[in-house]
Design an enzyme around this catalytic site. Sequence first.
Site, PDB file in Angstrom:
ATOM      1  N   HIS A 115      -4.088   9.491   6.855  1.00  0.00           N
ATOM      2  CA  HIS A 115      -3.986   8.164   7.659  1.00  0.00           C
ATOM      3  C   HIS A 115      -2.707   7.984   8.129  1.00  0.00           C
ATOM      4  CE1 HIS A 115      -7.418   6.530   5.803  1.00  0.00           C
ATOM      5  NE2 HIS A 115      -7.215   6.769   4.742  1.00  0.00           N
ATOM      6  N   ASP A 165     -12.737  10.397  -3.022  1.00  0.00           N
ATOM      7  CA  ASP A 165     -13.280   8.942  -3.180  1.00  0.00           C
ATOM      8  C   ASP A 165     -14.633   8.532  -2.643  1.00  0.00           C
ATOM      9  OD1 ASP A 165     -12.354   9.339  -0.536  1.00  0.00           O
ATOM     10  OD2 ASP A 165     -10.846   7.838  -0.443  1.00  0.00           O
ATOM     11  N   GLY A 211      -2.254   3.590   4.650  1.00  0.00           N
ATOM     12  CA  GLY A 211      -3.132   3.800   3.516  1.00  0.00           C
ATOM     13  C   GLY A 211      -2.629   5.017   2.546  1.00  0.00           C
ATOM     14  N   ASP A 213       0.881  -1.151   0.178  1.00  0.00           N
ATOM     15  CA  ASP A 213       0.006  -0.037   0.034  1.00  0.00           C
ATOM     16  C   ASP A 213       0.873   1.267  -0.036  1.00  0.00           C
ATOM     17  OD1 ASP A 213      -2.301  -1.430  -0.052  1.00  0.00           O
ATOM     18  OD2 ASP A 213      -2.875  -1.041   1.892  1.00  0.00           O
ATOM     19  N   ASP A 236     -13.807  12.381   3.270  1.00  0.00           N
ATOM     20  CA  ASP A 236     -13.305  11.334   2.460  1.00  0.00           C
ATOM     21  C   ASP A 236     -14.176   9.929   2.710  1.00  0.00           C
ATOM     22  OD1 ASP A 236     -11.079   9.026   2.197  1.00  0.00           O
ATOM     23  OD2 ASP A 236      -9.979  10.602   1.565  1.00  0.00           O
ATOM     24  N   HIS A 279     -12.884   7.361   3.483  1.00  0.00           N
ATOM     25  CA  HIS A 279     -12.238   6.480   4.703  1.00  0.00           C
ATOM     26  C   HIS A 279     -12.044   7.475   5.698  1.00  0.00           C
ATOM     27  CE1 HIS A 279     -10.802   4.795   0.592  1.00  0.00           C
ATOM     28  NE2 HIS A 279     -10.937   3.379   1.370  1.00  0.00           N
ATOM     29  N   TYR A 324      -9.604   8.139  -6.568  1.00  0.00           N
ATOM     30  CA  TYR A 324      -8.972   6.947  -7.470  1.00  0.00           C
ATOM     31  C   TYR A 324      -9.396   6.871  -8.782  1.00  0.00           C
ATOM     32  CZ  TYR A 324      -7.131   6.757  -2.673  1.00  0.00           C
ATOM     33  OH  TYR A 324      -6.792   7.065  -1.487  1.00  0.00           O
TER      34      TYR A 324
END
Length: 446
Positions: A137, A261, A145, A95, A172, A174, A300
């Site tokens: 992150h 995202d 991340g 990642d 986000d 996430h 992404y």
Amino acid sequence: MRSKEKISNFYDGDVGSIYFGPNHPMKPHRLCMTHHSVLAYDLHKKMEIYRTHKAYPVEFAQFHSADYVEFLHRITPDTLHLFSNELAKYNLGEDCSVFENLFEFCQIYAGGTIDAARRLNNQPCDIAINWAGGLHHAKKCEASGFCYVNDLVLGILELLKYHARVLFIDIDVHHGDGVEEAFYFTDRVMTVSFHKYGDMFFPGTGDVKDIGEREGKFYAINVPLKDGIDDTSYTRLFKSIISKVVEMYQPGAIVLQCGADSLAGDRLGCFNLSIDGHAECVIIVKKFNLPLLVTGGGGYTKENVARCWTFETGVLLDTELPIEIPENEYIKYFAPECLLNIPNGHIENLNSKSYLSTIRSRCKCWKIFAASNMLQVYRCKMFHLISIFLILMKMSKIRMSAWTSTLKTSKFNVMMNTTMVTTIMIITRTCEGRLHIFLLGSISPQ
């Protein structure tokens, strides 16, 4: 209502040459696409654009551990074999890949957020944008991340030099775990994150029950969502929570992470937000008329990321953009339609009205939070009075014994070292011609 906002945008074209590796979803190239779309719409004529400074290791060390910063500085694709133990320790691998100019990439995106915060502090602008930032992150001692250096934490620390309280908002898909973790034990930063939660979705944190600890209790708000949430549900929830947070917390500045995202059709996302729905959150926050630092984040499907952040640049500039993207160097990436909007999402919305109502009520805890906030405001006022009294005592050379006897009549204990730091700050600001008193410590009831 303040007059027309002054807006600064931070960008470094070198970021476009960064390549995470084949099949890696993170594409810094999206930032070049965004910037050239902004130029094509002539938005650069309505704001100031600055090339970011490349942040120094000592600036990273304001949050990150010195050994981790040193490791990032030294690691390259050619030296991987020398750092097998460190790669595991600092969580670099699939990642968080190691690529050419990794450290320079961190310097660029973190430098932009630090610059944006400093410009807000010095007040040449009301809104500062760094679309390269928002890598939420990264932890104190490890990458996570796709994030190596947590520019958001560094920017917030910079804002805290001038503001007693900073509000961080994350849209986000996430959870903004790195920022929440950094400020989990303090009441000087409130973190609010709207994100997908459950089904082993990365990073697996951000339960509604996670509300902060110790002095930070009730100063972390998590809004866990399920797949397929749409514009109407998302923006209604966002407005109801954020409006109340700003009213109760009264931040001096806001940091808004605009990870794209959460848009429909994202390669790693699972929401149904349109660009209009995503941008509505920006509009809501902008209307508070507080110093605002806006960053990028995840995203992404790179052409949609560029569309979104271009559109939101227009929103911040109060400029309505034509739906047809003007000719520019990257126009081929938006083909065949070359339009600013994106297709509707078709993921089933698993967020029922009853679920969202439950989340809304559990996120608020307004009665407890209100009591906590009232105490904080009272502390601030008392602290300001005590600080002024200390200066007057110093000027009139009153003995500290007199101060001690006076303090005994109050229901407060004062950390003398923190008080002296605040006193120094007051004197510094006054010498600069500013008569504001800034809270850099706290007092607690017995």
